[in-house]
Design a protein around this motif. Structure first.
Motif, PDB file in Angstrom:
ATOM      1  N   ASP A  80       5.647  -1.994  -4.289  1.00  0.00           N
ATOM      2  CA  ASP A  80       5.473  -1.819  -2.841  1.00  0.00           C
ATOM      3  C   ASP A  80       4.094  -1.242  -2.525  1.00  0.00           C
ATOM      4  OD1 ASP A  80       8.026  -2.745  -2.259  1.00  0.00           O
ATOM      5  OD2 ASP A  80       8.917  -0.737  -2.187  1.00  0.00           O
ATOM      6  N   ILE A  81       3.647  -0.302  -3.332  1.00  0.00           N
ATOM      7  CA  ILE A  81       2.340   0.329  -3.111  1.00  0.00           C
ATOM      8  C   ILE A  81       1.206  -0.616  -3.481  1.00  0.00           C
ATOM      9  CG2 ILE A  81       0.805   2.184  -3.893  1.00  0.00           C
ATOM     10  CD1 ILE A  81       3.296   3.948  -4.185  1.00  0.00           C
ATOM     11  N   ILE A  82       1.295  -1.235  -4.634  1.00  0.00           N
ATOM     12  CA  ILE A  82       0.210  -2.087  -5.129  1.00  0.00           C
ATOM     13  C   ILE A  82      -0.073  -3.235  -4.169  1.00  0.00           C
ATOM     14  CG2 ILE A  82      -0.401  -3.744  -6.954  1.00  0.00           C
ATOM     15  CD1 ILE A  82      -0.770  -0.864  -7.815  1.00  0.00           C
ATOM     16  N   PHE A  83       0.969  -3.763  -3.533  1.00  0.00           N
ATOM     17  CA  PHE A  83       0.784  -4.901  -2.639  1.00  0.00           C
ATOM     18  C   PHE A  83       0.802  -4.517  -1.157  1.00  0.00           C
ATOM     19  CE2 PHE A  83       2.288  -6.742  -6.613  1.00  0.00           C
ATOM     20  CZ  PHE A  83       1.306  -7.706  -6.834  1.00  0.00           C
ATOM     21  N   GLY A  84       0.770  -3.223  -0.863  1.00  0.00           N
ATOM     22  CA  GLY A  84       0.516  -2.776   0.496  1.00  0.00           C
ATOM     23  C   GLY A  84       1.712  -2.637   1.408  1.00  0.00           C
ATOM     24  N   ALA A  85       2.933  -2.832   0.896  1.00  0.00           N
ATOM     25  CA  ALA A  85       4.102  -2.611   1.745  1.00  0.00           C
ATOM     26  C   ALA A  85       4.280  -1.130   2.044  1.00  0.00           C
ATOM     27  CB  ALA A  85       5.355  -3.170   1.072  1.00  0.00           C
ATOM     28  N   VAL A  86       3.754  -0.285   1.167  1.00  0.00           N
ATOM     29  CA  VAL A  86       3.792   1.169   1.344  1.00  0.00           C
ATOM     30  C   VAL A  86       2.383   1.708   1.146  1.00  0.00           C
ATOM     31  CG1 VAL A  86       4.595   3.349   0.360  1.00  0.00           C
ATOM     32  CG2 VAL A  86       6.193   1.443   0.627  1.00  0.00           C
ATOM     33  N   ASN A  87       1.958   2.566   2.066  1.00  0.00           N
ATOM     34  CA  ASN A  87       0.667   3.237   1.939  1.00  0.00           C
ATOM     35  C   ASN A  87       0.893   4.527   1.161  1.00  0.00           C
ATOM     36  OD1 ASN A  87      -1.866   4.370   2.252  1.00  0.00           O
ATOM     37  ND2 ASN A  87      -1.961   4.038   4.461  1.00  0.00           N
ATOM     38  N   PRO A  88       0.249   4.713   0.010  1.00  0.00           N
ATOM     39  CA  PRO A  88       0.523   5.905  -0.802  1.00  0.00           C
ATOM     40  C   PRO A  88       0.224   7.204  -0.057  1.00  0.00           C
ATOM     41  CG  PRO A  88      -1.468   4.795  -1.561  1.00  0.00           C
ATOM     42  CD  PRO A  88      -0.808   3.875  -0.579  1.00  0.00           C
ATOM     43  N   SER A  89       1.112   8.184  -0.237  1.00  0.00           N
ATOM     44  CA  SER A  89       0.945   9.465   0.452  1.00  0.00           C
ATOM     45  C   SER A  89       1.152  10.655  -0.479  1.00  0.00           C
ATOM     46  CB  SER A  89       1.930   9.571   1.618  1.00  0.00           C
ATOM     47  OG  SER A  89       3.267   9.490   1.168  1.00  0.00           O
ATOM     48  N   GLY A  90       1.360  10.409  -1.788  1.00  0.00           N
ATOM     49  CA  GLY A  90       1.556  11.499  -2.726  1.00  0.00           C
ATOM     50  C   GLY A  90       0.298  12.334  -2.903  1.00  0.00           C
TER      51      GLY A  90
END
Length: 709
Positions: free
Chosen positions: A525-535
């Motif tokens: 999800d993160i690698i393909f942009g469905a989720v913007n990383p926030s950690g």
């Protein structure tokens, strides 16, 4: 109860000792090695390490038939970051800076555990850790006592809920390891700890105390020494601080074998002396050694131990059984039919996926991430097709049912756009593997490397002196770098690593940790942009192992290194590397850009009766929605004793749409300025303070105020 019956309640045995566990054939030998009888087993108070409703029901029913008084067992287990649905390791959960999701993860772990028959989890571990060589750093939430305290409370709330007696979907929590287990010398497991009383109270005690203030029912002793005395036999620590000062009246349990280890420590001559030390220190339950049943009755009858101490311990154990509702409902929440519906259900897996996506930390990005779905990718590395992403303490995890990174990627892009090669093993590589990796990568637009540690390389007993990636994987990176193609690295690991040979060779770097059952899907999800990383990191990443311990809230020293004096040899510094970590506490990137501006203080002065408001404007300058962790730090400029250069005192997670701005505010009170003085009093000092607001412990704007008293 007879004296022997009472002492047997103070014994914890692994479940294989009990009839009905399915391992009954193994009972005789282990009983002989422990020097206990079938009668002692029949009267034992608690069982360790069994899961599954049907087995636990069988063991409980058999035990109550064999116990003269029909007293039910408490079933305990290490449910650290999930029962069957495995969440990210706690260090990753700490990097989410999300207390609500942490609490939810513990509540789900409790629900799955309870329906499977368990009553107590040996969690949370709240040990402050500043040394990533220590394997159990993965079980901590990091290097900051304030953040650890918040997560300690969240985990306890999640595990226990509000009513253990009537809510059979919850389990009792056991905070560990009391005390300062994470401060072992050299980062070595079970090693010596030598800290001042002030350090213990200022940095190491707060998270334990926070868990107890939240109502945590149990405490586990640590393996290490405290002020020269092993914790399990340390009366001033256990009866003094824990019982008398903090008022803890719950159950105190030793860690595995810790009572008999008092002999190896050199403070007990034999098992009888070990039993005497532990019971005098206030240890209610001895885990998996038999010093108590073999010697406590004799010690009581000889007058060396007051039977009142035995009665106190047994009353605490029976009180916990009553609080769990076991006398009315010995089987409690154990339900094989409900177990099939609840455990590893879609709702729980969705929660694990969300937390995994919130826990990953983007450490570097040259602009290549997120990846477009139409680019041809070469997924290479030992974790490309591996299911070893659950991490340590996932003994009951459904490893066979989890998606690999390859499978997760195929859910995002056309299969024809994904090329896969192993590249290397975790710590071995062959010429053939390297050649295959080069051939595969040559056909791709972007290389995605899936690298890291295997689960046994961290966790208990997983201390490492060299915390770089294994040489085989560094060799793989170097070979692929010769193709001069964009490279993205995804790291699976249980500790901060020395990332030389990685961060300097790749275009993007995502710290995935051990992300759990749904981790591969969350990373995709993160690698393909469905989720913007926030950690954001809850523990600093070192420049090199020789820097360790390296942590953000250090002291300034009398000769601090100054940027204005780069040639000054006589400062506190290394000649060959910077003082600062490679990635500081609180650090993490996003796919969007945040701007901090207009920081203001409501006043330049405050007093114990007033509060100070700190405001800053946060703006999303990018084209994607994103979540920023706005962090507040404070420094006491002149203290009665030396104070850290910064201390986290608050944070706020803020979600902004592209172009959106929001004013973020924090309230600073006199209570937040208190610390332990040389006489151990907990007070504040009048004088000047610095307040910092920013994206991490390094990059923050500073303003000053004064406390008047």
């Amino acid at each position: 109860m007879t004296l022997e019956e009472k002492v047997a309640q103070m014994l914890q045995l692994v479940a294989s000792y009990f009839i009905g566990s399915g391992e009954d054939s193994q009972i005789t030998g282990p009983m002989e090695s422990l020097g206990i009888t079938e009668e002692t087993v029949a009267q034992a108070g608690t069982a360790l390490g069994l899961g599954g409703a049907a087995k636990i029901i069988q063991v409980q029913e058999n035990h109550m038939k064999n116990d003269r008084l029909g007293i039910p067992l408490i079933f305990m287990a290490d449910i650290i970051h999930g029962y069957k649905t495995i969440f990210p390791v706690p260090l990753a959960i700490g990097s989410s800076w999300d207390q609500e999701l942490a609490e939810q993860s513990a509540a789900i772990a409790a629900k799955e555990s309870a329906v499977s028959g368990l009553h107590v989890t040996f969690a949370p571990m709240v040990d402050l850790v500043r040394d990533p060589r220590w394997g159990r750093v993965m079980e901590s939430t990091g290097e900051d006592s304030y953040l650890n305290s918040l997560f300690a409370r969240a985990f306890v709330r999640g595990f226990q809920g509000e009513d253990l007696t009537n809510d059979f979907s919850r389990v009792a929590a056991c905070v560990k390891h009391f005390a300062a287990y994470g401060a072992g010398e050299g980062g070595r497991e079970y090693n010596t700890v030598d800290l001042s009383e002030r350090q213990l109270r200022e940095y190491y005690f707060p998270a334990y105390k926070a868990a107890l203030e939240e109502g945590c029912e149990m405490v586990m002793t640590s393996f290490n020494t405290v002020h020269g005395s092993p914790a399990t036999g340390n009366k001033p620590l256990m009866r003094g601080v824990l019982r008398e000062e903090w008022g803890f009246d719950g159950v105190l349990i030793s860690d595995w074998g810790a009572v008999i280890e008092l002999i190896a420590h050199g403070v007990a001559e034999d098992e009888k002396a070990a039993a005497l030390l532990a019971v005098n220190a206030g240890v209610d339950i001895e885990m998996m050694t038999s010093c108590y049943p073999k010697f406590l009755p004799e010690l009581v009858r000889s007058g060396q131990v007051d039977e009142a101490l035995i009665d106190e311990a047994v009353l605490r154990i029976l009180t916990l059984k009553n609080k769990l509702g076991l006398f009315e409902n010995p089987l409690r929440g154990a339900d094989p039919e409900a177990e099939r519906e609840v455990v590893y259900c879609d709702e729980h897996r969705a929660a694990a996926r969300k937390l995994a996506s919130k826990s990953a930390v983007l450490l570097k990005n040259s602009g290549i991430l997120p990846l477009e779905a139409d680019r041809k990718l070469a997924l290479i590395g030992p974790f490309a097709q591996s299911t070893d992403i659950l991490g340590p303490w996932a003994w009951n995890g459904a490893e066979g049912n989890i998606a690999t990174l390859e499978e997760a990627f195929k859910g995002k892009i056309e299969a024809s756009n994904l090329l896969v090669a192993q590249g290397s093993g975790i710590d071995t590589v062959t010429t053939g593997q390297l050649e295959e990796a080069l051939r595969t990568a040559a056909q791709a637009d972007v290389i995605v490397l899936a690298l890291g540690e295997s689960s046994p390389m961290s966790g208990e007993g997983g201390s490492r002196a060299d915390i770089t990636l294994p040489k085989a994987q560094l060799q793989l990176i170097a070979h692929l770098r010769t193709l001069d193609k964009p490279m993205v690295t995804i790291l699976f690991n249980g500790r901060p690593l020395d990332l030389h040979g990685v961060y300097d060779q790749v275009d993007a770097l995502l710290e995935a940790w051990f992300p759990g059952s749904e981790g591969a899907l969350a990373i995709a999800d993160i690698i393909f942009g469905a989720v913007n990383p926030s950690g954001r990191l809850s523990m600093s990443f070192p420049q090199a192992v020789g820097q360790i311990p390296v942590y953000y809230n250090h002291f300034n020293t009398g000769r601090p290194k100054k940027a204005s004096e780069p040639e000054n040899r006589y400062a506190s510094q290394y000649l060959d590397i910077p003082n600062e970590p490679l990635y500081p506490f609180g650090f993490g990137l996003s796919y969007t850009e945040f701007e901090y501006s207009q920081m203001t203080l409501s006043s330049e002065e405050m007093n114990p009766q007033s509060a100070l408001e700190v405001k800053v404007t946060l703006t999303n300058k990018g084209v994607l929605a994103g979540e920023e962790v706005v962090q507040l730090y404070i420094r006491d400029i002149t203290g009665e004793v030396v104070r850290p250069v910064k201390e986290l005192k608050g944070y706020s997670k803020v979600l902004l749409q592209p172009g959106e701005s929001k004013q973020v505010s924090f309230i600073v009170t006199e209570e937040q300025l208190r610390y332990h003085h040389s006489d151990l009093s907990f007070t504040s000092d009048a004088g000047e303070f610095a307040v910092f607001v920013g994206a991490n412990s390094r990059d923050a704007e500073e303003k000053r105020f004064r406390l008047q008293k």
